[in-house]
Each structure stands twice: as C-alpha cells, then as structure tokens.
Design a protein around this motif. Sequence first.
Motif, PDB file in Angstrom:
ATOM      1  N   PHE A   1      81.905  37.692  51.432  1.00 48.20           N
ATOM      2  CA  PHE A   1      81.323  39.009  51.197  1.00 48.20           C
ATOM      3  C   PHE A   1      80.250  39.006  50.110  1.00 48.20           C
ATOM      4  O   PHE A   1      79.412  39.882  50.059  1.00 48.20           O
ATOM      5  CB  PHE A   1      82.428  40.020  50.837  1.00 48.20           C
ATOM      6  N   GLY A   2      80.287  38.008  49.226  1.00 46.74           N
ATOM      7  CA  GLY A   2      79.387  38.015  48.086  1.00 46.74           C
ATOM      8  C   GLY A   2      78.207  37.083  48.232  1.00 46.74           C
ATOM      9  O   GLY A   2      77.819  36.659  49.329  1.00 46.74           O
ATOM     10  N   LYS A   3      77.640  36.725  47.065  1.00 51.49           N
ATOM     11  CA  LYS A   3      76.448  35.873  47.009  1.00 51.49           C
ATOM     12  C   LYS A   3      76.742  34.558  46.293  1.00 51.49           C
ATOM     13  O   LYS A   3      75.826  33.804  45.986  1.00 51.49           O
ATOM     14  CB  LYS A   3      75.320  36.614  46.285  1.00 51.49           C
ATOM     15  N   GLN A   4      78.013  34.289  46.046  1.00 45.30           N
ATOM     16  CA  GLN A   4      78.411  33.099  45.284  1.00 45.30           C
ATOM     17  C   GLN A   4      78.616  31.914  46.220  1.00 45.30           C
ATOM     18  O   GLN A   4      79.695  31.311  46.285  1.00 45.30           O
ATOM     19  CB  GLN A   4      79.660  33.401  44.458  1.00 45.30           C
ATOM     20  N   ASN A   5      77.591  31.617  46.980  1.00 45.15           N
ATOM     21  CA  ASN A   5      77.628  30.520  47.942  1.00 45.15           C
ATOM     22  C   ASN A   5      76.193  30.089  48.219  1.00 45.15           C
ATOM     23  O   ASN A   5      75.244  30.774  47.812  1.00 45.15           O
ATOM     24  CB  ASN A   5      78.343  30.943  49.225  1.00 45.15           C
ATOM     25  N   LEU A   6      76.026  28.968  48.940  1.00 38.57           N
ATOM     26  CA  LEU A   6      74.681  28.426  49.167  1.00 38.57           C
ATOM     27  C   LEU A   6      74.256  28.465  50.635  1.00 38.57           C
ATOM     28  O   LEU A   6      73.311  27.778  51.031  1.00 38.57           O
ATOM     29  CB  LEU A   6      74.585  27.003  48.620  1.00 38.57           C
ATOM     30  N   TYR A   7      74.928  29.289  51.445  1.00 33.45           N
ATOM     31  CA  TYR A   7      74.439  29.512  52.796  1.00 33.45           C
ATOM     32  C   TYR A   7      73.147  30.344  52.731  1.00 33.45           C
ATOM     33  O   TYR A   7      72.918  31.087  51.762  1.00 33.45           O
ATOM     34  CB  TYR A   7      75.490  30.262  53.622  1.00 33.45           C
ATOM     35  N   ASP A   8      72.346  30.245  53.783  1.00 35.96           N
ATOM     36  CA  ASP A   8      71.046  30.911  53.759  1.00 35.96           C
ATOM     37  C   ASP A   8      71.143  32.431  53.603  1.00 35.96           C
ATOM     38  O   ASP A   8      70.260  33.050  53.015  1.00 35.96           O
ATOM     39  CB  ASP A   8      70.259  30.570  55.032  1.00 35.96           C
ATOM     40  N   HIS A   9      72.195  33.049  54.140  1.00 36.15           N
ATOM     41  CA  HIS A   9      72.288  34.506  54.028  1.00 36.15           C
ATOM     42  C   HIS A   9      72.381  34.959  52.583  1.00 36.15           C
ATOM     43  O   HIS A   9      72.100  36.129  52.282  1.00 36.15           O
ATOM     44  CB  HIS A   9      73.472  35.051  54.834  1.00 36.15           C
ATOM     45  N   SER A  10      72.751  34.058  51.673  1.00 33.90           N
ATOM     46  CA  SER A  10      72.893  34.432  50.264  1.00 33.90           C
ATOM     47  C   SER A  10      71.771  33.912  49.375  1.00 33.90           C
ATOM     48  O   SER A  10      71.451  34.530  48.359  1.00 33.90           O
ATOM     49  CB  SER A  10      74.243  33.938  49.735  1.00 33.90           C
ATOM     50  N   THR A  11      71.176  32.776  49.731  1.00 34.24           N
ATOM     51  CA  THR A  11      70.120  32.197  48.884  1.00 34.24           C
ATOM     52  C   THR A  11      68.716  32.524  49.367  1.00 34.24           C
ATOM     53  O   THR A  11      67.742  32.341  48.636  1.00 34.24           O
ATOM     54  CB  THR A  11      70.259  30.666  48.813  1.00 34.24           C
TER      55      THR A  11
ATOM     56  N   ASP B   1      66.444  39.872  44.498  1.00 35.36           N
ATOM     57  CA  ASP B   1      66.927  38.815  43.603  1.00 35.36           C
ATOM     58  C   ASP B   1      67.783  37.769  44.307  1.00 35.36           C
ATOM     59  O   ASP B   1      67.816  36.606  43.910  1.00 35.36           O
ATOM     60  CB  ASP B   1      67.681  39.408  42.409  1.00 35.36           C
ATOM     61  N   ASN B   2      68.494  38.162  45.358  1.00 37.27           N
ATOM     62  CA  ASN B   2      69.343  37.238  46.115  1.00 37.27           C
ATOM     63  C   ASN B   2      69.793  37.942  47.384  1.00 37.27           C
ATOM     64  O   ASN B   2      69.568  39.145  47.561  1.00 37.27           O
ATOM     65  CB  ASN B   2      70.558  36.788  45.293  1.00 37.27           C
ATOM     66  N   GLY B   3      70.417  37.175  48.282  1.00 40.65           N
ATOM     67  CA  GLY B   3      70.955  37.771  49.492  1.00 40.65           C
ATOM     68  C   GLY B   3      72.426  38.121  49.319  1.00 40.65           C
ATOM     69  O   GLY B   3      72.903  38.319  48.198  1.00 40.65           O
ATOM     70  N   LEU B   4      73.157  38.181  50.439  1.00 41.93           N
ATOM     71  CA  LEU B   4      74.556  38.609  50.408  1.00 41.93           C
ATOM     72  C   LEU B   4      75.215  38.207  51.730  1.00 41.93           C
ATOM     73  O   LEU B   4      74.544  38.133  52.765  1.00 41.93           O
ATOM     74  CB  LEU B   4      74.628  40.123  50.221  1.00 41.93           C
ATOM     75  N   ALA B   5      76.538  37.992  51.705  1.00 41.18           N
ATOM     76  CA  ALA B   5      77.227  37.555  52.923  1.00 41.18           C
ATOM     77  C   ALA B   5      77.640  38.732  53.813  1.00 41.18           C
ATOM     78  O   ALA B   5      77.270  38.801  54.983  1.00 41.18           O
ATOM     79  CB  ALA B   5      78.448  36.718  52.550  1.00 41.18           C
ATOM     80  N   ILE B   6      78.429  39.658  53.289  1.00 44.14           N
ATOM     81  CA  ILE B   6      78.954  40.802  54.054  1.00 44.14           C
ATOM     82  C   ILE B   6      79.503  40.373  55.413  1.00 44.14           C
ATOM     83  O   ILE B   6      79.072  40.851  56.460  1.00 44.14           O
ATOM     84  CB  ILE B   6      77.906  41.927  54.237  1.00 44.14           C
TER      85      ILE B   6
END
Length: 523
Positions: free
Chosen positions: A354-364, A343-348
Amino acid sequence: MVLIRVHSRPFAVESLWLRLLAALSPCAFLSRRPVLRGGCAEEEASERRQIKFRVAIFFVFLAASAIHCVAGTKPNVLFLFSDDQRADTFGALGNAHATTPNLDKLIHSGTTLTRAYYMGGTQPAVCAPSRAMLMSGRTLFRVKESLEGQTTWPEQFGSAGYRTFMTGKWHNGPKSLARSFQSGKAAFLGGMGNPYKLPIQDISADHQLVNKRNSGEHSVKLFADAAIEFLEQQKGDQPFLCYVAFNCPHDPRTAPQQYHDKYNADKPPLPGNYLPQHPFNNGEMIVRDEQLAPWPRTPEVVRQNLADYYAYINFMDDQIGRIVGALKASGQFENTIIVFSSDNGLAIGSHGLFGKQNLYDHSTHQPLFLSGPGIPKDKRTDAFVYLLDIFPTLGELCGVPAPDGSEGKSFLPAITGKMPAIRDSIFTAYRHLQRAVREDRWKLIVYTQINKTQLFDLQADPLELHDLAANPAHAADLKRLTAKLTDWQSKLEDKQPLTTDTPAPLEFDFTKVKRDKNAKPIE
C-alpha cells in the motif's frame, strides 16, 4: 530568444539594436540632411522617398525591438508539485479512469519525461529525502534531509535576480524553508494531516516564519489561492519562481464530497499487478503505510482506496486549472515554464503493498512534464532522469548557475532531441533493506536482509510480476546488473552490503501482526 552564450550563461544582445535604431531614425536622418537652396524637384522627391523608406524601416525595427525585449527576458518558472502521485494517473497518458483535464493540457502543450525517478529514501517517510534531493540537486547519500549548510536551487534563483515564492508542503525543516524563498504564504511544515485543519505559516520579507495558524479550509484550495495571489501581482518587471507543493493525493485522501461521489459511483479497476499480499518479507511489511488496509488486501478495499485517490487528484487538477488561468490573466503565461512532478509514487494494492517503501516502479517512478518557452509540444522522451535533474534543467533554461554540491544533470538535450539519453541506467535504494538498478529492458532488485534477488524483463513484463532471477538462461543478465548495481553504489558512496550473514526469514506471518487501525502519520 535572441541570446549569446557566454560561459554557458545567457547574455541579451541590446546595444546593437539600439545603434541600429538610432541610425535608422528619421529624426537622425533629417538632422544630417543638407539644406537645399533653390532646389531641384527631382532631388527633393528623391529625398522624400528616402525619408518615407527610413520611416517604414524604423518602425519595423521598433516592432522587432519590442519583440526582442520580451523574448530576451529570462523565463518565469511555475513549479507544481504533488505528493505521493503515481506516474500512471493522467488521462493524457492513457488512464481512462483519471479525470485530469488541466494537467492533460500541460502534457499536450509540452514534453513528458516517461522515465523519471526519485533516487530513494533512507527512512520510511521517503518524501523528505526526495524533496531534499529535488531542492539541492544532491544525491541520496550526500544530501541532508534538513538541507543544513546546503544551498538550495531556489536560493540560487533568488541570487540570479528572480522573485521567489512558495506555498504548500515543505518537509525539510523550518530553517531551510525560511532561507530558500524570498516570500511564502500558507507553508505547511510536516508530512501529512487533516487538510481542513493543517498548520500553516508564512515567510516574511526578512526570512522569518510568521503568522502561524490552521488552514480553516481545504489546504489544496488554500495553496492554489496563495499561488494565484502571487501570480496576480506579477507585471513582468522581474522574472519569478513560484513553487506550489500540494499535500495531495497523500492520505488522508479527503477531497470535497462531490469528487468522492463521482468516483464512488464508478470505482477504478484493480491495478494490473494487484496481489492480496506481498509474496515474501521485503523488510518493511508493517510500516505505517502498510497498515492503512488489512491483510490480505481485498479487491473492495483496494478499489475504494483508488477511488479516494483519484477523487483527490481530480480536485487538485481543478485547482491547477485555476492557477494556470491566473497565470494567463497576468500576461506572463507565454514567458513561463510550467513544471509538474511528484515526490514519489505509491502502491495502493500493487504487489500486495500500500505504501512507497519499496523499489517497484509504481513507487519509485514519478510523473514529470514541462511546457513553455523552449519546450517542444506534445512530445515524450524515455530518457532516464531523476527528480534532482529538474532544477539543473531549469537552471540551464533560465541562466541560473548551480549551487555548490548539485550533482543533477540537465535533461534539456533529451527534450530538444540533441541527445537520446542522459544516463544508461537508474539506481534506487530504500533504507538498508533494498537496492535496485534498471536499464532500458532489465531491472534488478536486491533485498539485502533476506539475501533475495529479483530480475525482471520489463519489455515482456512491465508490471514486474515474473521473477527471472533463478532462471539459468538469464544468469549473464543477473551478473551484469549486479556489477552495475555495485558500480552505482561506489559512485554514490553507498556502503550497504548486498547480502548478510544473518538473513531474516523469507516468509512473513501476517496473522501475528496486530494492525493499528488508527495508524499515525510518519513525520
């Protein structure tokens, strides 16, 4: 597959085969054979040769007809969906620290979409709108997270003659779940929870949610068991859509202990874009996901979280191996399209987040690969696609028409090589706080509440570490991408201004934040 396209829907060619079989049948020939009186040995020998020839041709056509009957059936669909999984967590795609042998086999046996994205979220629990877009094919600002009054693709598959089944996570409300699938077992309605005590229920034949209970054992295994039970019942009499939505590797990342022991013994390295903390206020610095680790993010904490993340993925991979094994044992493997995505990526730890509330590629950016009939093997395509394009593609492959309101595009032309691209850019959004657009090389992120813009050259800087927005040499790129971003907003009916008259401070002081060490799940 022997098919004729009529108004873009497949139609099996059967009557012609039946007529040919009837005409070539030895019985039909003998019924028309004249009776020989007195007979001529040469003529009788000639007729015997004709009969033998027709017998041979008859059985050739009989075998071909049997093949046609199998090939002419609609393909089944096994849809495997993970939760919060980054696109860079597979051995077959270059991650030497991830153990994913079963998913790697699917990657090698099919086609990988290397630029798959979800469009974004209008709330911190971005998986809810992501899954709503997947199920409906609608875009972010036109979909309802509850899917109320919006027909889903699984409903369309059911109407088209498919047997539909689901197990696992559903984050879009009970009513839409009950009507979307004809049956289901061990469905979890929620965001996250203890996998050993997860509340689950079933879907009855009359589209009711029944048998509420706690999982009692690990939910990932339980979902695999439910899928296996369904697959074992399939005899090829009716095509099926089996949707398996794991709650993994979403936190709490609790796999059986042997998986944790394996990765604790050799923890994964830090991501290439690791930072102790994000360099400015992105508007969502202390949301629940960001409170899962202290500030600044230390290498030890990040590597431990990655070890737990990879352990959970490894466990899920083993369960997927069991599911695919059951599919093969059922005799339906060769006629089944298998899809894997998340469903989505994640920062970690990437970018200090750490989360997915951003628009960098690791999360989108999401993993997406397909295998099965009609899908080229061991192929990769860099066409831009959204998760909401998956079901439109399956609809084209399976002859299922789109529900009203579906806006996704089939990426089958990109898979087959008929078209190099489906779209020339991707738009993503997070709440009222962030907007982004990316092309093949360039990416723009706008932070609407602090009047800040980032510009990345992804060809030279794929990890998005070097912001070029203030570089005069790239003023033209900045202007062009800003215009493309506003054009996307217009098409999608996104009315969020890209700047504000009252910007928030650019800096963020973490020393004033009292971190909640028992951060509760976002529901």
